[in-house]
Design a protein around this motif. Sequence first.
Motif, PDB file in Angstrom:
ATOM      1  N   THR A 181      13.278   4.523   4.335  1.00 19.99           N
ATOM      2  CA  THR A 181      12.077   4.661   5.432  1.00 19.99           C
ATOM      3  C   THR A 181      12.125   3.110   5.896  1.00 19.99           C
ATOM      4  OG1 THR A 181       9.692   5.049   5.730  1.00 19.99           O
ATOM      5  CG2 THR A 181      10.357   4.040   3.847  1.00 19.99           C
ATOM      6  N   LYS A 182      11.317   3.138   7.011  1.00 23.28           N
ATOM      7  CA  LYS A 182      10.996   1.989   7.867  1.00 23.28           C
ATOM      8  C   LYS A 182       9.425   1.604   7.398  1.00 23.28           C
ATOM      9  CE  LYS A 182      14.417   2.250  11.634  1.00 23.28           C
ATOM     10  NZ  LYS A 182      14.486   2.108  13.259  1.00 23.28           N
ATOM     11  N   VAL A 183       8.898   2.415   6.704  1.00 27.03           N
ATOM     12  CA  VAL A 183       7.517   2.374   6.583  1.00 27.03           C
ATOM     13  C   VAL A 183       7.294   1.058   5.757  1.00 27.03           C
ATOM     14  CG1 VAL A 183       5.637   3.290   5.386  1.00 27.03           C
ATOM     15  CG2 VAL A 183       6.771   4.892   7.057  1.00 27.03           C
ATOM     16  N   GLY A 184       6.307   0.264   6.338  1.00 29.95           N
ATOM     17  CA  GLY A 184       5.944  -1.150   5.231  1.00 29.95           C
ATOM     18  C   GLY A 184       7.171  -2.295   5.408  1.00 29.95           C
ATOM     19  N   THR A 207       0.773  -1.146   0.171  1.00 29.40           N
ATOM     20  CA  THR A 207       0.112   0.018   0.129  1.00 29.40           C
ATOM     21  C   THR A 207       0.854   1.115  -0.052  1.00 29.40           C
ATOM     22  OG1 THR A 207      -1.774  -1.332   1.152  1.00 29.40           O
ATOM     23  CG2 THR A 207      -1.766   1.072   1.113  1.00 29.40           C
ATOM     24  N   PHE A 208       2.062   1.437   0.597  1.00 32.89           N
ATOM     25  CA  PHE A 208       2.842   2.380   0.755  1.00 32.89           C
ATOM     26  C   PHE A 208       3.899   2.514  -0.487  1.00 32.89           C
ATOM     27  CE2 PHE A 208       1.413   2.423   5.299  1.00 32.89           C
ATOM     28  CZ  PHE A 208       1.222   3.639   5.394  1.00 32.89           C
ATOM     29  N   TRP A 209       3.707   1.558  -1.348  1.00 37.12           N
ATOM     30  CA  TRP A 209       4.649   1.592  -2.483  1.00 37.12           C
ATOM     31  C   TRP A 209       5.100   2.979  -3.006  1.00 37.12           C
ATOM     32  CZ3 TRP A 209       4.699   3.354  -7.365  1.00 37.12           C
ATOM     33  CH2 TRP A 209       3.300   3.985  -7.905  1.00 37.12           C
ATOM     34  N   GLN A 210       4.510   3.740  -3.187  1.00 37.77           N
ATOM     35  CA  GLN A 210       4.833   5.137  -3.479  1.00 37.77           C
ATOM     36  C   GLN A 210       5.814   6.061  -2.598  1.00 37.77           C
ATOM     37  OE1 GLN A 210       2.000   7.423  -5.558  1.00 37.77           O
ATOM     38  NE2 GLN A 210       3.339   9.418  -5.925  1.00 37.77           N
ATOM     39  N   TYR A 211       5.184   5.724  -1.490  1.00 39.62           N
ATOM     40  CA  TYR A 211       6.196   6.645  -0.327  1.00 39.62           C
ATOM     41  C   TYR A 211       7.320   5.898  -0.413  1.00 39.62           C
ATOM     42  CZ  TYR A 211       7.265   8.686   4.201  1.00 39.62           C
ATOM     43  OH  TYR A 211       7.946   9.167   5.215  1.00 39.62           O
ATOM     44  N   ARG A 212       7.440   4.590  -0.163  1.00 46.61           N
ATOM     45  CA  ARG A 212       8.497   3.788   0.025  1.00 46.61           C
ATOM     46  C   ARG A 212       9.550   4.167  -1.249  1.00 46.61           C
ATOM     47  NH1 ARG A 212       9.172  -0.548   3.159  1.00 46.61           N
ATOM     48  NH2 ARG A 212       9.987  -1.901   1.186  1.00 46.61           N
ATOM     49  N   LYS A 213       9.026   4.274  -2.349  1.00 47.80           N
ATOM     50  CA  LYS A 213       9.861   4.501  -3.746  1.00 47.80           C
ATOM     51  C   LYS A 213      10.320   5.870  -3.590  1.00 47.80           C
ATOM     52  CE  LYS A 213       9.612   4.723  -8.556  1.00 47.80           C
ATOM     53  NZ  LYS A 213       8.673   4.695  -9.689  1.00 47.80           N
ATOM     54  N   GLU A 214       9.932   7.057  -3.113  1.00 46.73           N
ATOM     55  CA  GLU A 214      10.359   8.310  -2.786  1.00 46.73           C
ATOM     56  C   GLU A 214      11.253   8.217  -1.486  1.00 46.73           C
ATOM     57  OE1 GLU A 214       7.020  10.729  -2.645  1.00 46.73           O
ATOM     58  OE2 GLU A 214       6.282  10.431  -4.878  1.00 46.73           O
ATOM     59  N   ARG A 273       8.147  -0.940  10.121  1.00 47.54           N
ATOM     60  CA  ARG A 273       6.973  -0.863  10.612  1.00 47.54           C
ATOM     61  C   ARG A 273       5.798  -1.564   9.610  1.00 47.54           C
ATOM     62  NH1 ARG A 273       7.500   5.733  12.343  1.00 47.54           N
ATOM     63  NH2 ARG A 273       9.097   5.534  14.032  1.00 47.54           N
ATOM     64  N   PRO A 274       5.256  -2.478   9.810  1.00 46.53           N
ATOM     65  CA  PRO A 274       4.720  -3.380   8.887  1.00 46.53           C
ATOM     66  C   PRO A 274       3.157  -2.728   9.047  1.00 46.53           C
ATOM     67  CG  PRO A 274       5.018  -4.493  11.183  1.00 46.53           C
ATOM     68  CD  PRO A 274       5.721  -3.432  11.141  1.00 46.53           C
ATOM     69  N   GLY A 275       2.723  -2.040  10.146  1.00 51.27           N
ATOM     70  CA  GLY A 275       1.362  -1.766   9.962  1.00 51.27           C
ATOM     71  C   GLY A 275       0.597  -2.577  10.983  1.00 51.27           C
ATOM     72  N   PHE A 276      -0.815  -2.366  11.158  1.00 58.31           N
ATOM     73  CA  PHE A 276      -1.470  -2.882  12.186  1.00 58.31           C
ATOM     74  C   PHE A 276      -2.600  -3.853  11.557  1.00 58.31           C
ATOM     75  CE2 PHE A 276      -0.287   1.040  14.522  1.00 58.31           C
ATOM     76  CZ  PHE A 276       0.655   0.400  15.546  1.00 58.31           C
ATOM     77  N   ASN A 277      -2.884  -4.893  12.568  1.00 56.22           N
ATOM     78  CA  ASN A 277      -4.103  -5.434  12.396  1.00 56.22           C
ATOM     79  C   ASN A 277      -5.418  -5.182  13.129  1.00 56.22           C
ATOM     80  OD1 ASN A 277      -5.909  -8.267  12.300  1.00 56.22           O
ATOM     81  ND2 ASN A 277      -5.032  -8.173  10.030  1.00 56.22           N
ATOM     82  N   SER A 278      -6.551  -4.919  12.885  1.00 53.95           N
ATOM     83  CA  SER A 278      -7.462  -4.589  13.839  1.00 53.95           C
ATOM     84  C   SER A 278      -8.445  -5.579  14.331  1.00 53.95           C
ATOM     85  CB  SER A 278      -8.464  -3.321  13.251  1.00 53.95           C
ATOM     86  OG  SER A 278      -9.085  -3.846  12.106  1.00 53.95           O
ATOM     87  N   GLY A 279      -8.169  -6.912  13.999  1.00 52.66           N
ATOM     88  CA  GLY A 279      -8.792  -8.103  14.424  1.00 52.66           C
ATOM     89  C   GLY A 279      -8.916  -8.406  15.787  1.00 52.66           C
ATOM     90  N   VAL A 280      -7.946  -7.792  16.442  1.00 54.71           N
ATOM     91  CA  VAL A 280      -8.074  -7.771  17.938  1.00 54.71           C
ATOM     92  C   VAL A 280      -7.609  -6.269  18.576  1.00 54.71           C
ATOM     93  CG1 VAL A 280      -7.054  -8.799  20.349  1.00 54.71           C
ATOM     94  CG2 VAL A 280      -7.707 -10.119  18.413  1.00 54.71           C
ATOM     95  N   MET A 281      -8.288  -5.708  19.314  1.00 48.07           N
ATOM     96  CA  MET A 281      -7.845  -4.495  19.632  1.00 48.07           C
ATOM     97  C   MET A 281      -8.295  -3.894  21.052  1.00 48.07           C
ATOM     98  SD  MET A 281      -8.402  -1.725  16.529  1.00 48.07           S
ATOM     99  CE  MET A 281     -10.401  -1.606  16.277  1.00 48.07           C
ATOM    100  N   LEU A 282      -7.498  -3.260  21.691  1.00 51.38           N
ATOM    101  CA  LEU A 282      -7.841  -2.842  23.085  1.00 51.38           C
ATOM    102  C   LEU A 282      -8.143  -1.348  23.182  1.00 51.38           C
ATOM    103  CD1 LEU A 282      -6.880  -5.652  23.775  1.00 51.38           C
ATOM    104  CD2 LEU A 282      -5.745  -4.597  25.871  1.00 51.38           C
TER     105      LEU A 282
END
Length: 235
Positions: free
Chosen positions: A117-120, A106-113, A127-136
Amino acid sequence: SLIGKEYLIYILLVVLVDLAHKLFPIVEAMQKHFSAGSGAYYSDAIFFLSVAMHLIMPENLTHIVQLDLDLKYKTNIRDLFQEFDHFPPEAVIGITREMQPVYRHTFWQYRKENPQTKVGNPPPDGRPGFNSGVMLLDLGAMRNSTLYNRLLQPNNVARLADQYHFKGHLGDQDFFTMIGMEHPELFYPLACGWNRQLCTWWREHGYGEVFQLYYRCDGPVYIYHGNCNTPIPND
């Protein structure tokens, strides 16, 4: 009875529609950036309620555990509530990382520029992002966090989406992932065993070489998550 269950479902739907109406300005801003368009699965307002639950729940309700339906529990759910006790001072939400390279994609364009970055990137340093299947959701902390409530404002959602060239399709977890790239202090990272995601879709769709770096989960499993209709083990 069946009629009783159907009536209960109807009441719940009415309540959810009412809550979504109350949050319309926030939800509308989210839908523009974090759904695949009208009619798509995650376009419905229900998938964005968690981001502003603190604005619609009674003040005396301070903590909520939000769970997907495609879960299998290997421990007493009360153990999950104890994770609230470990939140650092600025955290408002407890959540596990995403275990597929979906945000690498999803962050491919930001990562290219931004090649440094650690994004993705995968854990432990990325920083792989989050999964909202379980949230507090610490509703008290969400109410008191000036930063979090500022990030909910539509202009700030649009600003960050533009900054990261972000166009997601997974509802609330896209929002949490995006602001987590900028403000990781708002999140308490749950151990992967609290949301052991089983989906392997991205392994067969262009990311086989790096898939295991995201998918690996060491330690005990407390909750299995059969996301993308993946069968859950019987053990």
